[in-house]
Design an enzyme around this catalytic site. Structure first.
Site, PDB file in Angstrom:
ATOM      1  N   GLU A  56       1.001  -1.063  -0.009  1.00 49.02           N
ATOM      2  CA  GLU A  56       0.013   0.021   0.021  1.00 49.02           C
ATOM      3  C   GLU A  56       0.855   1.184  -0.025  1.00 49.02           C
ATOM      4  OE1 GLU A  56      -3.240   0.707  -0.237  1.00 49.02           O
ATOM      5  OE2 GLU A  56      -3.745  -1.132  -0.569  1.00 49.02           O
ATOM      6  N   TYR A 139      -7.108   6.688   3.491  1.00 49.36           N
ATOM      7  CA  TYR A 139      -7.120   5.904   2.202  1.00 49.36           C
ATOM      8  C   TYR A 139      -6.559   4.673   2.846  1.00 49.36           C
ATOM      9  CZ  TYR A 139      -6.313   3.088  -1.582  1.00 49.36           C
ATOM     10  OH  TYR A 139      -6.100   2.145  -2.598  1.00 49.36           O
ATOM     11  N   ASP A 157      -9.713   5.232  -4.227  1.00 50.60           N
ATOM     12  CA  ASP A 157      -8.412   5.789  -4.781  1.00 50.60           C
ATOM     13  C   ASP A 157      -8.936   6.223  -6.231  1.00 50.60           C
ATOM     14  OD1 ASP A 157      -9.155   3.543  -6.412  1.00 50.60           O
ATOM     15  OD2 ASP A 157      -7.215   2.618  -5.979  1.00 50.60           O
TER      16      ASP A 157
END
Ligand code: SF4
Length: 381
Positions: A56, A139, A157
């Protein structure tokens, strides 16, 4: 907000209900078409939170193609979060070299340390606690809790924004429309059906990366084609719209090549906060903004940290950052006075030419070094 109906081509008002196609259709598509990525658990496997987190962070602002080999190198070198926490920061920055946005590497290291100190080396399984860790924002915490722990979360996203803008035929431009797209995404992720949250988040990413792509979406392969308003109107390719960017601003600077009697080159460590935080650069005072290049000769003495018979090497080094372009000249001197001797703050570092590869130089500094060495070699020839 501007939104059109698939059937009447009339504008909807902002209060129109979001388009929510059947979740199972996307999950079925994902089961057949999922991307095989090294950090992803295979069907039936339990995801490794360390792998999910590492990927990530690496994938923020960097493509899958670039991240894939670098991710494996990272994992080979530091297979567990405890290994990463125990590594010297300079080693982590060195391994990160070339991936850009170095604050991510610093946060990665700080986060590994915090996980060991506060959570005994285990990742918390919920977005709230994840968001308290360095470098994990809204996020990433949503994404990690969904993918690593299968917790329902809204994971938005750029891929998801594009899909949602098209499903709802939203014609207002980014970035202003972002909050509305997040609002329209909520019922997709957090509606009545919350089955397989981790797979659903990854399915959205895969749909955006392989089918609902920015140019020429492959609507004939899309499991949600029958529900898509932009497709019905024939405007999918044009969405999401974006506010036209003006040209990036430009900055200019002079960097100084200082060598000691042992042939080592002097580098300055940038402040911890901000662009290229804590990374090494050839000494410079400041980059100045402007539409045209300044008179570098006139600035030569003013910009130098140390007195010397400075002169400019031929040519320029250019580099493009996300929010500005940079042009620099490199200055050299045969004699420099008052070099740093006491350096309690660790701001200065001498590096021999043989150690350049191990010095974790960011791309922009590495470019300057290559340019300086080539220009001096040419001059000596
Ligand atoms: Fe995207 Fe086309 Fe699917 Fe609409 S139908 S979500 S535009 S791929």
């Amino acid at each position: 907000m501007t939104r059109r109906s698939a059937t009447t081509n009339q504008r909807h008002d902002e209060g129109a209900p979001p388009v929510v196609p059947p979740r199972q259709a996307l999950l079925d598509w994902y089961d057949k078409n999922r991307r095989h990525l090294p950090w992803r658990a295979l069907p039936g496997q339990v995801p490794d939170p360390y792998a999910v987190w590492l990927s990530e962070i690496m994938l923020q602002q960097t493509t899958v193609a670039t991240v894939t080999p670098r991710y494996q190198q990272f994992l080979d070198r530091w297979p567990r979060v405890e290994d990463l926490a125990a590594a010297p920061l300079d080693d982590v920055l060195g391994e990160w070299a070339g991936l850009g946005y170095y604050a991510r590497a610093r946060n990665l290291h700080a986060c590994a340390k915090a996980l060991v100190e506060r959570f005994d080396g285990h990742f918390p399984d919920n977005a709230k606690d994840l968001a308290t860790l360095p470098g994990i924002g809204a996020y990433s915490s949503a994404s990690i809790s969904a993918i690593a722990f299968d917790k329902p979360a809204t994971v938005v996203d750029g891929n998801v924004e594009r899909i949602v803008a098209r499903l709802n035929a939203i014609t207002d431009p980014l970035p202003g429309i972002k909050p509305h797209l997040k609002h329209l995404s909520e019922p997709l992720f957090m509606g009545e059906d919350q089955s397989r949250p981790g797979d659903f988040a990854q399915a959205m990413m895969d749909l955006g990366a392989t089918v609902c792509v920015p140019a020429r979406p492959k609507c004939e392969q899309c499991p949600w084609a029958d529900h898509c308003q932009a497709r019905a109107e024939g405007i999918a390719e044009t969405l999401p719209r974006k506010v036209k960017k003006t040209g990036k601003p430009h900055r200019y600077g002079i960097h100084y090549w200082v060598v000691d009697e042992q042939g080592r080159v002097l580098f300055h460590r940038r402040p911890e906060e901000g662009l290229l935080g804590g990374m090494l650069e050839l000494p410079t005072k400041a980059w100045t903004a402007g539409k045209r290049a300044p008179d570098f000769e006139a600035q030569l003495a003013k910009q130098a940290w140390f007195r010397g018979d400075w002169h400019l090497l031929p040519g320029v080094v250019t580099h493009s950052f996300s929010h500005f372009d940079l042009t620099v000249r490199i200055a050299v001197a045969s004699r420099v006075e008052a070099l740093p001797v006491d350096d309690p703050a660790g701001e200065w570092r001498w590096v021999s030419v043989d150690d350049f590869d191990n010095a974790a130089l960011p791309s922009v500094t590495a470019k300057m070094v290559r340019h300086a060495m080539a220009a001096m070699a040419e001059r000596a020839a």
